[in-house]
Write a protein that holds these residues in place. Structure first.
Motif, mmCIF file in Angstrom:
data_model
loop_
_atom_site.group_PDB
_atom_site.id
_atom_site.type_symbol
_atom_site.label_atom_id
_atom_site.label_comp_id
_atom_site.label_asym_id
_atom_site.label_seq_id
_atom_site.Cartn_x
_atom_site.Cartn_y
_atom_site.Cartn_z
ATOM 1 N N GLY A 24 2.631 -4.340 5.352
ATOM 2 C CA GLY A 24 3.708 -4.541 6.310
ATOM 3 C C GLY A 24 4.966 -3.746 6.046
ATOM 4 O O GLY A 24 4.934 -2.639 5.519
ATOM 5 N N ASN A 28 8.775 -6.600 3.177
ATOM 6 C CA ASN A 28 7.683 -7.040 2.312
ATOM 7 C C ASN A 28 7.627 -6.218 1.031
ATOM 8 O O ASN A 28 7.319 -6.742 -0.040
ATOM 9 C CB ASN A 28 6.346 -6.953 3.052
ATOM 10 N N CYS A 63 1.387 -9.445 6.102
ATOM 11 C CA CYS A 63 2.100 -9.129 7.335
ATOM 12 C C CYS A 63 1.338 -9.792 8.478
ATOM 13 O O CYS A 63 0.115 -9.894 8.427
ATOM 14 C CB CYS A 63 2.140 -7.610 7.502
#
Length: 508
Positions: A24, A28, A63
């Motif tokens: 992601g 992140n 994600c």
């Protein structure tokens, strides 16, 4: 982690290793630095890069913005299941946006997972791992709101010379293609004094480049009602001695005000580079996306930035094939790309984000049509990127030497670095020793669509405190005896900064 929580986490043996896998956006990536810091603070040692799941603890930082995000996660978890069976004591943890969204579903579909934690309580990971080990059952803990600003957590930064610095978390926008606000919550700003204190501490450790990070970075100040808070922060960064480069990602056109442009132009260490997601050039599509600007407003910002910062490199995100997009709408995107002349564009074919309004909209575009439009957009942007890079030929640029960004550097006897505008430059390796974090001056001789070459002799080498920090960190890693906990681990390639660090989810 609080002192009471720390007391629950017992010391782990020296042989305990960990691996963190990140999917992601840049948020992140930075969260994974904190997860690594937490684990090392608890006594774990990072597994070798080629461990491929052969570690005592494997953490997935997930994600949720792609349609197949869960399939990807469960596929990877499935590959680890037999490995875990053969390795007594191995633990698997799942965190991040997909964990925040799916909660108990993860343990039901993959009962061999030990810990599930959310975006708001990453600091609990060591405690949850220990609890799962002692109680011999999965621990699922999802906080509904932020427990503490994550920058208070220990962090294992991937680079000795460049660092992310979070200034806010969450997002107040309601874009119809984006699920991030639902998973990371409303925007919460960090105190300016805390941000500057962290930057000063990083500079003291040898860091010379920082990237201010936020889901909607230039909305900073909305918590306190100060619309000029972000520009004031940029100017304050200009007063930090030893801080050579300041970047930020990702701003939203809605909040891009003239005072920010002035601060960028007037603060010497704020780099001449801007990554600002456009998403579409069609006013109709932008309205359907619930973006609060239109093509004219976006291009107007670009014009003002170029007027104030003539050599600025501007990059963007674009989504192709949003529900209801007509050929006329797509032509408006192509028109905007021609007008903006982006140095680079991160282009994405629209895919359904589960839980977003756009996922259930009428007018979903057939894959074949989306692919054809995507290819036309990429071809146009490649041509523009190459033309814009050709304008750099003949210029003399200062590069910050990078690590791990030139895949062919060994074979070509080159090194790689980033120009002030964040363009990637491969340059001839000089006779004298040059370290990542040092600064070199080169003349640009050739341009390709995605990089520049400086094939002549390096004009100047400036050894820096950042290069000293890189050298010290690597020397400590090389000297570390096998099995010793909490030694300085081997440095990996630094995360690419703003241009290469687009969210990838079009959520900015």
């Amino acid at each position: 982690m609080s002192s009471s929580d720390r007391s629950q986490a017992v010391d782990v043996q020296e042989s305990k290793t960990y691996e963190v896998r990140t999917y992601g956006c840049q948020m992140n990536v930075h969260d994974s630095e904190r997860l690594s810091g937490l684990l090392e603070d608890a006594g774990y040692v990072r597994a070798p890069k080629d461990a491929d799941g052969d570690a005592d603890v494997v953490v997935f930082n997930t994600c949720a913005v792609r349609e197949n995000a869960d399939n990807r996660l469960y596929g990877n978890l499935g590959r680890l299941a037999p490995m875990k069976t053969k390795r007594p004591g191995m633990q698997i943890a799942v965190g991040g946006c997909l964990a925040q969204k799916d909660r108990d579903t993860i343990v039901k579909r993959a009962p061999w997972v030990d810990v599930v934690f959310g975006t708001h309580n990453i600091g609990k990971l060591p405690v949850l791992l220990e609890r799962a080990r002692v109680q011999e059952e999965a621990q699922v803990e999802i906080a509904e709101s932020l427990e503490a600003f994550p920058s208070t957590l220990p962090t294992r930064r991937e680079s000795a010379y460049a660092a992310w610095v979070s200034i806010s978390v969450g997002c107040n926008n309601t874009c119809t293609f984006c699920i991030v606000p639902a998973l990371r919550g409303k925007e919460k700003d960090r105190r300016t004094g805390d941000i500057l204190a962290e930057i000063e501490a990083l500079v003291g450790e040898g860091v010379s480049e920082i990237t201010l990070l936020g889901q909607n970075v230039n909305a900073y100040g909305s918590d306190i009602g100060d619309r000029e808070a972000f520009s004031k922060l940029l100017r304050a960064c200009g007063g930090i001695e030893g801080l050579e480069r300041v970047r930020f990602t990702s701003p939203h056109p809605r909040d891009f005000t003239d005072d920010v442009i002035a601060a960028m132009a007037e603060t010497p260490n704020v780099m001449p580079q801007l990554h600002m997601p456009m998403q579409s050039g069609s006013d109709t599509v932008l309205k359907a996306m619930r973006r609060s600007y239109r093509q004219e407003r976006y291009l107007g910002i670009i014009e003002k930035v170029r007027a104030g910062i003539p050599h600025a490199a501007i990059t963007t995100d674009i989504i192709v094939g949003f529900p209801g997009e007509t050929e006329e709408d797509f032509e408006q995107t192509l028109h905007a790309v021609r007008e903006a002349r982006f140095a680079q564009a991160f282009t994405f074919q629209y895919s359904k984000r589960p839980g977003t309004p756009a996922a259930t909209m009428e007018g979903q575009i057939p894959k074949k049509v989306v692919q054809e439009r995507y290819e036309r957009l990429v071809a146009l942007q490649e041509e523009i990127s190459w033309d814009e890079n050709k304008k750099q030929v003949g210029r003399t640029l200062e590069l910050m030497v990078a690590e791990g960004e030139g895949r062919k550097d060994g074979a070509t006897h080159r090194l790689s670095g980033r120009a002030p505008d964040n363009r990637l430059v491969h340059f001839t390796k000089p006779d004298e020793d040059v370290r990542p974090g040092d600064v070199v001056t080169v003349g640009i001789t050739y341009a390709a669509p995605h990089h520049l070459l400086a094939e002549g002799a390096v004009l100047n080498v400036r050894r820096t405190r950042a290069g000293d920090a890189w050298e010290k960190r690597n020397a400590a890693a090389a000297a570390k005896p096998a099995g010793v906990m909490l030694g300085l681990p081997k440095i990996g390639a630094p995360e690419p900064l703003p241009v290469a660090a687009s969210s990838g989810c079009g959520c900015d």
